[in-house]
Write an enzyme that holds these catalytic residues in place. Structure first.
Site, mmCIF file in Angstrom:
data_model
loop_
_atom_site.group_PDB
_atom_site.id
_atom_site.type_symbol
_atom_site.label_atom_id
_atom_site.label_comp_id
_atom_site.label_asym_id
_atom_site.label_seq_id
_atom_site.Cartn_x
_atom_site.Cartn_y
_atom_site.Cartn_z
ATOM 1 N N GLY A 47 104.670 56.353 -5.700
ATOM 2 C CA GLY A 47 104.365 57.994 -5.538
ATOM 3 C C GLY A 47 103.999 58.125 -4.207
ATOM 4 N N GLN A 52 100.147 63.412 2.384
ATOM 5 C CA GLN A 52 100.359 62.142 3.011
ATOM 6 C C GLN A 52 101.270 61.907 4.157
ATOM 7 O OE1 GLN A 52 100.525 59.958 -1.054
ATOM 8 N NE2 GLN A 52 99.521 58.499 0.185
ATOM 9 N N CYS A 101 97.088 52.273 -2.619
ATOM 10 C CA CYS A 101 97.733 53.724 -1.982
ATOM 11 C C CYS A 101 98.312 53.500 -0.835
ATOM 12 C CB CYS A 101 96.419 54.756 -2.084
ATOM 13 S SG CYS A 101 96.938 56.335 -1.135
ATOM 14 N N LEU A 102 99.474 54.147 -0.358
ATOM 15 C CA LEU A 102 100.122 53.825 0.679
ATOM 16 C C LEU A 102 99.236 54.312 2.082
ATOM 17 C CD1 LEU A 102 103.761 55.082 -0.191
ATOM 18 C CD2 LEU A 102 102.726 52.909 0.044
ATOM 19 N N HIS A 143 96.663 59.991 -9.994
ATOM 20 C CA HIS A 143 96.403 59.566 -8.470
ATOM 21 C C HIS A 143 97.196 60.506 -7.295
ATOM 22 C CE1 HIS A 143 96.535 56.131 -5.275
ATOM 23 N NE2 HIS A 143 97.114 57.156 -4.925
ATOM 24 N N GLU A 144 98.400 60.827 -7.824
ATOM 25 C CA GLU A 144 99.259 61.661 -6.851
ATOM 26 C C GLU A 144 98.325 62.939 -6.669
ATOM 27 O OE1 GLU A 144 101.024 60.330 -4.761
ATOM 28 O OE2 GLU A 144 100.992 58.296 -5.851
ATOM 29 N N HIS A 147 95.586 63.684 -4.509
ATOM 30 C CA HIS A 147 95.793 63.875 -3.105
ATOM 31 C C HIS A 147 95.819 65.138 -2.744
ATOM 32 C CE1 HIS A 147 96.562 59.740 -1.402
ATOM 33 N NE2 HIS A 147 97.327 59.393 -2.604
HETATM 34 NI NI NI Z 1 97.986 57.366 -2.711
#
Ligand code: NI
Length: 178
Positions: A47, A52, A101-102, A143-144, A147
């Site tokens: 995701g 981000q 998480c990226l 989670h997404e 953000h």
């Molecule tokens: Ni993330």
């Protein structure tokens, strides 16, 4: 299309409450989604949220299509573009699970999430989305969407003994860069 730089924790742009999308099916929106899809694919992510890559809009993409090599143990999630989302927990049950998480590369932590949720929103063309999900799908969407409200998963960790570096927590697994 172009792969975008993924912001890392510490960047204040990850802490903003993002703005609603007001125009659907535009060239700009399609371009943003294409960039995000290419960026997510380049790192085998499950995701990615627009903040981000520094875009202050309430738009997330997620999904694994087939089995994701980073998450081989989980059921596939349909590839989804979700805009202006709302999430409603169904029941009081929480589940704990490992997340990465990226924007927090190289780390994993155990995060409590609602076990079952309904989420609504719009696709890139402005058509309504309304789904009830559980398991990994429910975890990923929570989670997404966090953000979009400036929340990164470490902010939800309750037990910091289960937060650390991938290669220390899971020494048998192949190295990952995120
Ligand atoms: Ni993330």
């Amino acid at each position: 299309m172009a792969i975008q730089t993924i912001l890392k924790m510490g960047d204040p742009r990850l802490l903003r409450v993002a703005q609603p999308v007001t125009a659907f099916d535009t060239l700009e929106l399609h371009q943003l989604v294409a960039d995000m899809e290419e960026t997510m694919a380049s790192v085998n992510g499950a995701g990615l949220a627009a903040p981000q890559i520094g875009v202050d809009l309430r738009l997330v993409i997620f999904g694994t299509g087939q089995i994701n090599p980073r998450y081989p143990q989980y059921e596939p999630i349909p590839k989804t573009v979700l805009i202006n989302p709302t999430i409603t927990p169904l029941g009081d049950d929480e589940e704990e699970g490992w997340e990465g998480c990226l924007s927090v590369p190289g780390m994993r932590g155990v995060v409590p999430r609602w076990a079952r949720v309904r989420y609504t929103g719009f696709c890139v063309r402005g058509e309504a989305i309304d789904r009830t999900v559980d398991g990994f799908h429910a975890r990923v969407v929570q989670h997404e969407c966090d953000h979009l409200d400036g929340k990164l998963y470490p902010m939800r960790i309750r037990d910091f003994s289960r937060f650390g570096f991938n290669e220390v927590l899971f020494p048998g697994l192949p190295a990952e860069d995120d």
